[in-house]
Design an enzyme around this catalytic site. Structure first.
Site: not given
Ligand code: NAP
Length: 310
Positions: A135-136, A132
């Site tokens: 997200c990261d 992701c």
């Protein structure tokens, strides 16, 4: 108490089904094991959902979908479905916390990202390996990043990652991308993106954090180990090699093809009163717009089924 419809999954398909069912005054419950939104909850920009402009993000779109379904009266619970009994007029959805009885079920469980499947991947997930970018991505500010895959997701997410990473290399198992031409063109123009063709990652290594990876050239068979830059100490690997439908719970009950649920144009499965909507069913295009359309059709068909059967 018996619900008219229990919807399993709160991605775009489930939330759209919830909106349509509740608006039709059906007693509607949406069960979701994680945060609402499914895959778009982790998508940075939803650029191709009609009306979603001015850099609408996945989470902002999801928040509006949840609000809209709830305003029409859909109930939403956070629980994990452990088994279902789909036979008979009244069906059962057994969850970890509660059990729900319902006249109809809409399966909107979506799909989950596939893994590379190489040694070290599991241990280093969240320690350099991610599925992701939204997200990261920010963890890889000024670091080097590799993106695995050649489809729309891999190429779009690679471009997104150039916002953070020093350099992004797309590692693809063939010598041509699968991504749409319009997406490819942008990537080829992006100076921060490089390509490693005909290549697969066969092993990832690191002591608590990703430090090296072994890449095999599938044409020559040659294997090369890449190490993190000494000053960086680590790098990132983002994997976008497709998705697996989240349909295990329904195996042996609902007809499937390669793990995807078979439905007709009305989202009906082979079991009366059981419908499927979204990325978990056999279909030619898996997009937010098709997921929400599926949800709307499934809910209106559930309403029709209830009128005719109860
Ligand atoms: P995808 O289209 O199935 O592409 C998966 C990619 O990963 C392919 O390039 C494939 O290689 C590669 N791959 C598969 N298994 C692999 C493995 N074990 N090791 C290495 N590489 C592997 O998946 P996606 O890109 O996630 O897209 C899924 C769906 O969502 C598609 O229908 C796509 O069009 C849609 N989508 C659309 C948008 C958009 O319209 N903006 C954005 C994202 C996704 P091969 O090419 O060799 O098969």
């Amino acid at each position: 108490m018996v619900y008219d419809v229990v919807i399993i999954g709160a991605g775009p398909a489930g939330l759209s089904a919830g909106l349509y069912a509740a608006r039709a005054r059906l007693k509607t419950l949406i069960v979701e094991k994680e945060a609402a939104g499914g895959q778009i909850a982790t998508t940075d920009e939803v650029a191709n959902y009609p009306g979603s402009i001015e850099h609408a993000t996945g989470p902002s779109l999801v928040a509006r979908m949840v609000q809209q379904a709830e305003e029409f009266g859909a109930e939403k619970v956070s629980d994990t479905v452990v088994s279902v009994d789909l036979e008979g007029d009244i069906k059962t959805v057994k969850c970890e916390k509660n059990e729900y009885k319902t006249k109809t079920i809409i399966i909107a469980t979506g799909a989950v990202p596939k893994h590379i499947g190489c040694p070290g991947e599991k241990e280093l997930t969240g320690r350099g390996i991610s599925y992701c970018a939204t997200c990261d991505g920010a963890f890889f500010e000024d670091l080097e990043v590799f993106v695995v895959g050649g489809g729309d997701s891999a190429v779009e997410e690679a471009m997104y990652l150039t916002k953070f990473a020093r350099k992004v290399t797309i590692v693809h198992r063939r010598d041509a991308l699968r991504a749409a031409k319009s997406i490819q063109e942008k990537a080829f123009k992006n100076e921060k993106i490089a390509f490693m063709w005909d290549s697969v990652i066969t092993e990832v290594k690191g002591d608590g954090i990703l430090q090296s990876m072994v890449v095999k050239n599938v044409k020559t068979g040659e294997e090369t180990e890449y190490f993190a830059d000494e000053d960086d100490g680590t790098f990132g690997i983002f994997v976008f090699v497709g998705y697996d439908p989240a349909t295990k719970l329904f195996e042996g009950m609902v007809d499937m093809e390669n793990g995807y649920i078979k439905t007709d144009d009305n989202m009906k499965t082979n079991i009366p009163g059981v419908f499927a909507a979204g990325d978990n069913r056999v279909k030619p295009l898996r997009q937010v717009v098709t997921a929400t359309a599926d949800g709307a059709i499934a809910a209106t068909q559930a309403e029709k089924y209830i009128e005719e059967h109860f």
